[in-house]
Design an enzyme around this catalytic site. Sequence first.
Site, PDB file in Angstrom:
ATOM      1  CE1 TYR A  68      -3.368   2.649   0.372  1.00 40.15           C
ATOM      2  CE2 TYR A  68      -2.052   3.655   2.279  1.00 40.15           C
ATOM      3  CZ  TYR A  68      -3.098   3.897   1.415  1.00 40.15           C
ATOM      4  OH  TYR A  68      -3.779   4.896   1.387  1.00 40.15           O
ATOM      5  CG  HIS A  98      -5.163  14.111  -2.614  1.00 35.44           C
ATOM      6  ND1 HIS A  98      -5.824  12.985  -3.702  1.00 35.44           N
ATOM      7  CD2 HIS A  98      -5.503  13.333  -1.496  1.00 35.44           C
ATOM      8  CE1 HIS A  98      -5.964  11.966  -3.219  1.00 35.44           C
ATOM      9  NE2 HIS A  98      -5.885  12.138  -1.731  1.00 35.44           N
ATOM     10  CG  ASN A 210      -0.890   9.976   4.342  1.00 31.23           C
ATOM     11  OD1 ASN A 210      -0.942   8.803   5.155  1.00 31.23           O
ATOM     12  ND2 ASN A 210      -1.812  10.358   3.965  1.00 31.23           N
ATOM     13  CE1 TYR A 295     -18.040  35.862  43.643  1.00 35.74           C
ATOM     14  CE2 TYR A 295     -18.904  34.427  41.755  1.00 35.74           C
ATOM     15  CZ  TYR A 295     -18.734  34.971  43.064  1.00 35.74           C
ATOM     16  OH  TYR A 295     -19.488  34.313  44.096  1.00 35.74           O
ATOM     17  NE  ARG A 298     -14.789  38.446  45.637  1.00 37.42           N
ATOM     18  CZ  ARG A 298     -15.600  37.642  46.188  1.00 37.42           C
ATOM     19  NH1 ARG A 298     -15.195  36.629  46.727  1.00 37.42           N
ATOM     20  NH2 ARG A 298     -16.831  37.853  45.951  1.00 37.42           N
ATOM     21  CG  PHE A 344      -3.326   9.265   8.793  1.00 43.27           C
ATOM     22  CD1 PHE A 344      -4.756   9.380   9.190  1.00 43.27           C
ATOM     23  CD2 PHE A 344      -2.932   8.103   7.993  1.00 43.27           C
ATOM     24  CE1 PHE A 344      -5.512   8.312   8.916  1.00 43.27           C
ATOM     25  CE2 PHE A 344      -3.836   7.014   7.691  1.00 43.27           C
ATOM     26  CZ  PHE A 344      -4.887   7.116   8.351  1.00 43.27           C
ATOM     27  CD  GLU A 429      -9.944   9.224   4.153  1.00 41.49           C
ATOM     28  OE1 GLU A 429     -10.370  10.344   3.933  1.00 41.49           O
ATOM     29  OE2 GLU A 429      -8.859   8.857   3.086  1.00 41.49           O
TER      30      GLU A 429
END
Length: 520
Positions: A68, A98, A210, A295, A298, A344, A429
């Site tokens: 792969y 991409h 990646n 508040y 302090r 990744f 994914e």
Amino acid sequence: MDASAPPRYNVAPMTDALALDGNSLTLADLSRVAEATVAVTLADDARDKVQAARALVDRLAASPAPTYGINTGFGTLAEVAIAPADLAALQRNLILSHAAGVGEPLPLGETRALMALRANVLAKGYSGVRVETLQLLLAALNAGVTPVVPERGSVGASGDLAPLAHLALLLIGEGEAIVAGRRMPAREALRHAKLAPVVLQAKEGLALVNGTQAICAVGGLALQRAKRLSAVAHVAGAATVEGLLGSHRPFEARLHSLRPHAGQDLVAMELRGLLADSPLNASHQTTCTKVQDAYSLRCMPQVHGAAVDALAFAGETFATELNAATDNPLVFAETSEIVSGGNFHGQPVAQAADMIAIALAQLGAISERRIEQLVNPALSGLPPFLAPKSGLHSGFMIAQVTAAALVAELRLLAHPACIDSIPTSAGREDHVSMGMGAALKARTACERVRAILAIELLCACQALDLRKPLVPARKVAQVHAAVRARVPPMFEDRELHRDIAAVCALIDEGAIERAVGAGN
């Protein structure tokens, strides 16, 4: 200057060198690269690791066995075998397909940080790229050739695919780049720097896209900025305490020792230092009838301290991620193995980036409440909206409105992005981090908090002017002087956006921190 704009980095003469080895890059280094004050090189031992990993990739690419990322398709196409003659085309096609980002380009400094981070991952020696590909990336960075990288399009799993693909376009002479402020085709930009594009070989395209480097570039620089804003928040709060004749007793060390959160203790100590030896405070010790402060005054150690602790957590996470191997698959040259996994996935840094926005939202919200304390005559004992001739003049009335609007936006930005997974890539994914969205939110939160703190500093300094002839603590007086060097007191109404922008510039320059001796 636009008070809402992030700082823009200029490519300055480089005065130092930084050798990338994949293991020792720091957030401070990243800032130096972003500011273009350091040349980036490849460490000698890293070169050897890169070459060893590449040798294994070359052997596997020549084998008929499917591996792969080397001789197969990607993602849901992982089962498709690719012929040896098509491996170079496969890598080029990966980058082209991409590069699908949209929106405004990342600012120059963030893109430079992205380039350095990607180079650092490749230098680690688990990616399988050729040394010449890595060297081209470094040469472009040092020459000021910066790819145009759209800031939106990454879901932060399988890496920051779109942003990193736009970065990789530069290396193959495609896309666009910026040189000396001019946007031009990438091939022309490389030629301008006397560089030539490469033809990507097996696995190199995948190795370039990646990883979590876009999240780390945007989020890491935002974190550095958030830490500085946190320091400014303590200073602004101390100035407000003085302007409102607030008590110093809530910051006593013995009180905080009984609830020993690190951030709380640190902020209380900072406030004690900022407020030490205050003539203004001493002047009302015997006449003050107020039992307790609000508040927002302090409880600064508790609220600011929680933000400090959140930023410390984010810092630890980013520090780890800067030097992490986030490719897939990873190349283990020492055992001649290629291992697929999920390094990744951006969840760790996505969560950390969300924490930055949450911490900043706290600092902005409590600062706005202190602004209200300053401008409300029923709470401050000062003229309405700090205007000496109120009625005819509105003073800081709408400055507080602006701060409230910014706080409302901060609350939206504080919504965690990392819980909003949307499956992608045909369900392969099926859980993603949305880390880039988290990082972009953190960056925007920095801009909003900076403006709120600028407004608080303006109001606090006006209150101190109205308290004269009494003078505040020495360090607060130094902050007052730094602000007054740029912005005069407001006796009559004027365009407040100019004053806000001027104090934002002081914050960006580190002048507020320097005024109290905190340095940069």
